[in-house]
Design an enzyme around this catalytic site. Structure first.
Site, PDB file in Angstrom:
ATOM      1  N   ASP A  58     -14.025   5.024   5.136  1.00 22.92           N
ATOM      2  CA  ASP A  58     -13.282   5.463   6.322  1.00 22.92           C
ATOM      3  C   ASP A  58     -14.175   5.411   7.561  1.00 22.92           C
ATOM      4  OD1 ASP A  58     -10.952   5.923   4.902  1.00 22.92           O
ATOM      5  OD2 ASP A  58     -11.589   7.936   4.339  1.00 22.92           O
ATOM      6  N   LYS A 113      -0.691   1.461   1.000  1.00 24.25           N
ATOM      7  CA  LYS A 113       0.589   2.115   0.705  1.00 24.25           C
ATOM      8  C   LYS A 113       1.760   1.240   1.162  1.00 24.25           C
ATOM      9  CE  LYS A 113      -1.482   6.728   1.180  1.00 24.25           C
ATOM     10  NZ  LYS A 113      -2.835   6.272   1.578  1.00 24.25           N
ATOM     11  N   HIS A 162       4.957  -0.396   2.128  1.00 16.98           N
ATOM     12  CA  HIS A 162       6.272   0.238   2.266  1.00 16.98           C
ATOM     13  C   HIS A 162       7.049  -0.552   3.312  1.00 16.98           C
ATOM     14  CE1 HIS A 162       8.681   4.146   3.361  1.00 16.98           C
ATOM     15  NE2 HIS A 162       9.430   3.218   2.809  1.00 16.98           N
ATOM     16  N   PRO A 190      12.068  -5.084   0.590  1.00 16.55           N
ATOM     17  CA  PRO A 190      11.598  -5.603  -0.703  1.00 16.55           C
ATOM     18  C   PRO A 190      10.868  -6.931  -0.595  1.00 16.55           C
ATOM     19  CG  PRO A 190      13.777  -4.663  -0.963  1.00 16.55           C
ATOM     20  CD  PRO A 190      13.479  -4.623   0.518  1.00 16.55           C
ATOM     21  N   ARG A 232     -13.931  18.440  -4.082  1.00 17.96           N
ATOM     22  CA  ARG A 232     -15.050  19.036  -3.354  1.00 17.96           C
ATOM     23  C   ARG A 232     -16.349  18.764  -4.082  1.00 17.96           C
ATOM     24  NH1 ARG A 232     -13.407  23.479  -0.259  1.00 17.96           N
ATOM     25  NH2 ARG A 232     -15.590  23.620   0.368  1.00 17.96           N
ATOM     26  N   GLY A 259     -15.402  10.116   0.232  1.00 21.35           N
ATOM     27  CA  GLY A 259     -15.822   9.334   1.386  1.00 21.35           C
ATOM     28  C   GLY A 259     -16.955   9.952   2.172  1.00 21.35           C
TER      29      GLY A 259
END
Length: 269
Positions: free
Chosen positions: A25, A76, A78, A81, A201, A229
């Site tokens: 990230d 992800k 989305h 189709p 954690r 990360g």
């Protein structure tokens, strides 16, 4: 392939590193590549999300692969189709080891979109001689709210197990979920279903907070991979941070209630 060697009682070190996914990230592409160069030999995979992918594009994924890194492409998917299938195919052609999709069809009790994605990826891999990546459904409540069309509240824990059941029924490889959802998903979908979890954690000096879930806790509960990360790439010594996490993963494996031969390496060859 078992994580434990039954004749020695030892856990293979390679199995420990495979359990850790480092989330990239980072805003700067060069910083991300420098971190990969430092850690590629000691972690199993790197997660690339939307921000880094938008900045670096497919070529960034190709560069990671050239450097010997395995990639979890966390976009992800989305969309309609047809567009979603095209995106899944292109991710496969990039050589990623995992990618995830948003299970928007499952809110209505349908597995059609997930089933179509799995079948199309299997076909492309056969016809083009590609390695089949693991396909995961996103089963994290915060990610499901916008797609929910069910009368059931998206806040219900049952929503996560429902998504996991639909993913398993569609022959997807697994899900991405929060650590506290791992036991329910594992009980629902069995030991061969891949569970990737983030939000664990780090084990710190002293007693951790009662609600904190460490990598050992997640693995002990049934997770196959943990995503971590900033505690790694912000550490003064990232390699030392990785060693501490893999030590924690080992504690989780050794204390797992599953029998030795049930602690599998579920990743496809």
């Amino acid at each position: 392939m078992t994580q434990y060697w039954p004749f020695s009682g030892l856990i293979r070190q390679g199995a420990l590193r495979e359990r850790l996914i480092v989330s990239l990230d980072l805003r700067d592409r060069e910083d991300a590549l420098a971190l990969v160069d430092r850690l590629a030999r000691v972690v199993g995979m790197f997660k690339v999300g939307r921000a880094l992918f938008v900045g670096g594009g497919p070529e960034f994924i190709r560069e990671l692969r050239r450097r010997g890194a395995e990639v979890f492409l966390d976009l992800k998917f989305h969309d309609t189709p047809q567009k979603m299938l095209r995106a899944a195919v292109e991710a496969t052609r990039l050589g990623v080891k995992m990618f995830d999709i948003h299970p928007y069809g499952s809110s209505c009790g349908s597995t059609e979109m997930m089933t179509r994605t799995r079948a199309e990826i299997a076909r492309i891999c056969r016809t083009e001689g590609l390695r089949r990546p693991s396909i995961l459904a996103v089963a994290m409540l915060a990610e499901l709210k916008s797609a929910n069309s069910s009368p059931r509240s998206p806040e219900s824990p049952d929503r996560v197990t429902e998504i996991a059941r639909f993913a398993a029924a569609a022959s997807l490889d697994g899900v991405v979920t929060w650590p506290h959802e791992v036991p329910r998903v594992r009980d629902t979908c069995g030991r061969r279903f891949i569970i990737v979890t983030s939000g664990v954690r780090l084990r710190e000096a002293g007693s951790p907070a009662a609600h904190a879930i460490t990598a050992a806790d997640a693995i002990r509960a049934g997770a196959d991979y943990v995503v971590i990360g900033s505690p790694i790439w912000r550490a003064a010594e990232p390699l030392r941070a990785v060693r501490e996490i893999t030590d924690d993963i080992e504690r989780g494996l050794r204390n797992s209630p599953r029998r030795a031969f049930e602690i599998l390496n579920p990743r496809p060859a």
